[in-house]
Design a protein around this motif. Sequence first.
Motif, PDB file in Angstrom:
ATOM      1  N   PHE A 154       0.837  -1.212   0.000  1.00 54.67           N
ATOM      2  CA  PHE A 154       0.000   0.000   0.000  1.00 54.67           C
ATOM      3  C   PHE A 154       0.867   1.255   0.000  1.00 54.67           C
ATOM      4  O   PHE A 154       0.567   2.234  -0.697  1.00 54.67           O
ATOM      5  N   LEU A 155       1.955   1.242   0.787  1.00 52.17           N
ATOM      6  CA  LEU A 155       2.838   2.407   0.837  1.00 52.17           C
ATOM      7  C   LEU A 155       3.549   2.619  -0.493  1.00 52.17           C
ATOM      8  O   LEU A 155       3.886   3.759  -0.845  1.00 52.17           O
ATOM      9  N   SER A 156       3.741   1.564  -1.255  1.00 51.21           N
ATOM     10  CA  SER A 156       4.419   1.682  -2.549  1.00 51.21           C
ATOM     11  C   SER A 156       3.473   2.141  -3.663  1.00 51.21           C
ATOM     12  O   SER A 156       3.943   2.642  -4.695  1.00 51.21           O
ATOM     13  N   ALA A 157       2.159   1.957  -3.483  1.00 54.38           N
ATOM     14  CA  ALA A 157       1.187   2.279  -4.532  1.00 54.38           C
ATOM     15  C   ALA A 157       1.117   3.786  -4.724  1.00 54.38           C
ATOM     16  O   ALA A 157       1.141   4.562  -3.763  1.00 54.38           O
ATOM     17  N   ARG A 158       1.026   4.193  -5.990  1.00 55.52           N
ATOM     18  CA  ARG A 158       0.938   5.620  -6.328  1.00 55.52           C
ATOM     19  C   ARG A 158      -0.137   5.841  -7.391  1.00 55.52           C
ATOM     20  O   ARG A 158      -0.373   5.000  -8.260  1.00 55.52           O
ATOM     21  N   ILE A 159      -0.794   7.001  -7.291  1.00 57.38           N
ATOM     22  CA  ILE A 159      -1.695   7.484  -8.340  1.00 57.38           C
ATOM     23  C   ILE A 159      -1.092   8.781  -8.862  1.00 57.38           C
ATOM     24  O   ILE A 159      -1.174   9.825  -8.219  1.00 57.38           O
ATOM     25  N   PHE A 160      -0.423   8.692  -9.994  1.00 56.48           N
ATOM     26  CA  PHE A 160       0.292   9.849 -10.562  1.00 56.48           C
ATOM     27  C   PHE A 160       1.244  10.448  -9.542  1.00 56.48           C
ATOM     28  O   PHE A 160       1.345  11.670  -9.391  1.00 56.48           O
ATOM     29  N   GLY A 161       1.934   9.589  -8.803  1.00 60.70           N
ATOM     30  CA  GLY A 161       2.948  10.035  -7.850  1.00 60.70           C
ATOM     31  C   GLY A 161       2.446  10.299  -6.453  1.00 60.70           C
ATOM     32  O   GLY A 161       3.248  10.625  -5.570  1.00 60.70           O
ATOM     33  N   ALA A 162       1.140  10.173  -6.213  1.00 61.64           N
ATOM     34  CA  ALA A 162       0.575  10.459  -4.892  1.00 61.64           C
ATOM     35  C   ALA A 162       0.107   9.174  -4.227  1.00 61.64           C
ATOM     36  O   ALA A 162      -0.632   8.395  -4.836  1.00 61.64           O
ATOM     37  N   PRO A 163       0.516   8.887  -2.975  1.00 59.44           N
ATOM     38  CA  PRO A 163       0.017   7.713  -2.253  1.00 59.44           C
ATOM     39  C   PRO A 163      -1.470   7.866  -1.920  1.00 59.44           C
ATOM     40  O   PRO A 163      -1.973   8.976  -1.716  1.00 59.44           O
ATOM     41  N   ILE A 164      -2.178   6.749  -1.857  1.00 53.28           N
ATOM     42  CA  ILE A 164      -3.616   6.800  -1.581  1.00 53.28           C
ATOM     43  C   ILE A 164      -3.894   7.288  -0.167  1.00 53.28           C
ATOM     44  O   ILE A 164      -4.922   7.913   0.087  1.00 53.28           O
ATOM     45  N   ALA A 165      -3.004   7.014   0.772  1.00 56.68           N
ATOM     46  CA  ALA A 165      -3.210   7.414   2.163  1.00 56.68           C
ATOM     47  C   ALA A 165      -2.724   8.834   2.444  1.00 56.68           C
ATOM     48  O   ALA A 165      -2.751   9.270   3.597  1.00 56.68           O
ATOM     49  N   SER A 166      -2.281   9.575   1.470  1.00 54.91           N
ATOM     50  CA  SER A 166      -1.784  10.940   1.676  1.00 54.91           C
ATOM     51  C   SER A 166      -2.904  11.956   1.490  1.00 54.91           C
ATOM     52  O   SER A 166      -3.907  11.694   0.831  1.00 54.91           O
ATOM     53  N   PHE A 167      -2.719  13.125   2.074  1.00 53.30           N
ATOM     54  CA  PHE A 167      -3.667  14.234   1.922  1.00 53.30           C
ATOM     55  C   PHE A 167      -2.904  15.537   1.905  1.00 53.30           C
ATOM     56  O   PHE A 167      -1.737  15.609   2.327  1.00 53.30           O
ATOM     57  N   ILE A 168      -3.532  16.594   1.426  1.00 56.88           N
ATOM     58  CA  ILE A 168      -2.831  17.847   1.152  1.00 56.88           C
ATOM     59  C   ILE A 168      -2.226  18.445   2.413  1.00 56.88           C
ATOM     60  O   ILE A 168      -1.088  18.942   2.409  1.00 56.88           O
ATOM     61  N   THR A 169      -2.948  18.416   3.515  1.00 53.81           N
ATOM     62  CA  THR A 169      -2.479  19.065   4.750  1.00 53.81           C
ATOM     63  C   THR A 169      -1.681  18.119   5.650  1.00 53.81           C
ATOM     64  O   THR A 169      -1.484  18.428   6.832  1.00 53.81           O
ATOM     65  N   ALA A 170      -1.229  16.989   5.122  1.00 54.71           N
ATOM     66  CA  ALA A 170      -0.483  16.030   5.940  1.00 54.71           C
ATOM     67  C   ALA A 170       0.854  16.639   6.377  1.00 54.71           C
ATOM     68  O   ALA A 170       1.552  17.285   5.572  1.00 54.71           O
TER      69      ALA A 170
END
Length: 360
Positions: A154-170
């Motif tokens: 899951f940590l390796s997965a990217r959507i156009f360079g963005a991880p699924i568990a990431s958010f803008i204000t992280a």
Amino acid sequence: MLDIIYWPVSAILWFWHKAFGFVFGADSGLTWSLAVVFLVFTLRLVLYKPFVKQVRTTKQMQELQPQIKELQKKYKNDRETMAREMQKLQKEHGFNPLMGCLPVLVQVPVFLGLFHVLRSFNRTGHGWGQLGMSAHENAHTANYIFSAHDVQSFLSARIFGAPIASFITAPASEMQAFADWGGTPTKLNIAMIAIPLMIIAGLATHFNARASVQRQTPEAAANPQAAIMNKLSLWVFPLGVMVGGPFLMIGILLYWVANNIWTYGQQHLVFGRMEKEDEERKQKKLEQRAQNAPKPGVKPVDVRKRVQDAPAEDQSSTNGTASTNGTPKQSANKQGGAKRKPGGQQRPGNRGRANQKRKR
């Protein structure tokens, strides 16, 4: 405490990840995105029948709105009697208002469960609900039904360079959890995916609400409470998605978009079927009315005319207008012809009138 929700949600997500992993690869961002989307579809498929019941209940409540207003007006000073009469009305028409809230009530814990499961793939934060793990410890700790290997995937997965568990204000400290598994993502990478999803989610929420409002009856729309809810669903909820989007993970935004897409299609399907059912009922009523109507070319029988004509026939029979052979016989007084003398000679019919004229 909420493990009864977290474990089933993680199990469904795990199943779809394994299913799509055979096609696109376990570490693919598309695999994890589709797993989240089909988690939504699985939930909504299970809730299909309650959703149909919700739509029917809402429609019944709209149709009964005039009667509900009458009861509220009649028993406005007697709450107990009004509640009893409302329950009686609901029992007579066979619907339960709680069914209108059931699908929404079920979706709330699932949403919270998915949020927690996705967030638990990165437990390096120190905020509410976080464990403050190191990046290495987090990557080698299981997440409910997901193994440590699945967490790394899951940590390796990217959507156009963005991880699924990431958010803008992280915070930057939480972004370090992805460093050894594809590199640390930038705010720009996350924003390029999150902002379009926020816009799509907001628009989808608005158009779903608009479709529901357009199907309301004028009586239901005129209700003050319904008017407030319509404004909230049309403008406040979509705006809430836009405002809260920077604080939501990309996986949650995917969930929101998929949920709205399913709702939009399901509404058109269910309402289309209900409209067909209404048309079939109208058609059956028209057919029954046509069967009861007189056939073409046949003069309808007026029962009232029969009743009015009956005394006249009885009166004519007493005056001797009916003969023994069934044909009417005119009396001598009504023929207007000549009368006979006692000797058998015929007396002119206009004799008396001429003599009267001469005397005058």
